[in-house]
Design an enzyme around this catalytic site. Sequence first.
Site: not given
Length: 502
Positions: A186, A392
């Site tokens: 991320e 995810e």
Amino acid sequence: MKPFSQFFVFVVTVSATSYIDAFTRNDFPNDFLFGAATSAYQWEGAFDEDGKSPSVWDTTSHCDSGSNNGDIACDGYHKYKEDVMLMAEMGLESFRFSISWSRLIPNGRGRINPKGLLFYKNLIKELRSHGIEPQVTLYHYDLPQSLEDEYGGWINRKIIEDFTAFADVCFREFGEDVKLWTKINEATLFAIGSYGDGMRYGHCPPMNYSTANVCTETYIAGHNMLLAHSSASNLYKLKYKTKQRGSVGLSIYAYGLSPYTDSKDDETATERAEAFLFGWMLKPLVVGDYPDIMKRTLGSRLPVFSEEESKQVKGSSDFVGVVHYNTFYVTNRPAPSLVTSINKLFFADIGAYLIAAGNASLFEFDAVPWGLEGILQHIKQSYNNPPIYILENGKPMKHGSTLQDTPRAEFIQAYIGAVHNAITNGSDTRGYFVWSMIDLYELIGRYMTSYGMYYVNFSDPGRKRSPKLSASWYTGFLNGTIDVASQDTIQLQRKCSGSSSL
């Protein structure tokens, strides 16, 4: 590049009809990977055992009183064999986990911790013995505290050399058995959340506005992440790829985006949001430079790639990792009073306000699968259709509320349907990972909220695991006993009704 707004009509059109269509595991390519994910700090525990040194998350979580930290978490460090057995019973094809830098190299550089090395070798061996593909993330927010103390972590270019050396150890020690490497988790959200609001982790209390230059540090940290990623990628390609034949990538936190209205202002705001939230990391990987709109907006606050750095960053990812949970409508209303306190300066730079599509609380948010489909189509059309792994995706619920997590099973089903649609329309998406395999210590919700397909009793010293309905659904989907177009989720709920309480 096509802005996100041009995908909205397409996505809404298909979403009304396509997500109820039948699909099975066999409708995906044979080499497509279905898996589940965790991260080191959230899963392992054993925060000070066997030579591990503190990470910035150890330091930050210990600011909280009581046991609201990841000191034990799920105790995956001691229970990994049990968890791998659960994965095998579920039929997982891949497991994504991260390597704790401060467990493997306690000082951040130099000496390797033999017990940390042995743990990850044993974990990978256990996965392989059950036919489960390891998908390894090198950095998941847990910088060794020693490097934060020494030079400030990601805002200092010294991190590039240290991260590359850490990656070199991982490639050398684990690369024969690991074929998918994500360098940084991320990257966008990490830079925004750790630097954009001035709350840099690794301090107790975390750094605030008075001690951090929040107007520039977000972009400095993001720049250094790209350079560290590309440096490690270059190392892998020169030293390991020919023999190990693996792939390396970078992960972004991907919001679904759509204009709030059909006004020109909102469409333009959506284009700006796309440039900052996607193009910030992805355009350098494709062309070696930042989006023009970022350069115009930020001026000298945005670092500049040298000619050599530009060449190194361009083409440095074999795939793009997508982390996706939320979809937002974008409106051109940058007034500070309308922007939430967290990340407010970053979104002031964008000149936009994001409005959640559906409910988006700490404990729950609605399924908006067209948001993920739009992301995959956008990356396909704007960034040369790179290979994508959805690293995810999952649904939060209040921890310990029920084992019959029907909303989570339906959420996963809907988003897998969105992935199927995107692949049908040409996206080179190659994997989907549910967050998370089991209940974890969540970095935002701590132990109040959970995403796991297995319940973990955090009050039990043994951290007992119990399957939820979502685990049974995912198992059925993977082994072909769930008919997505039928009422099988409801039937499964009835079948499991005798074990709904915790």
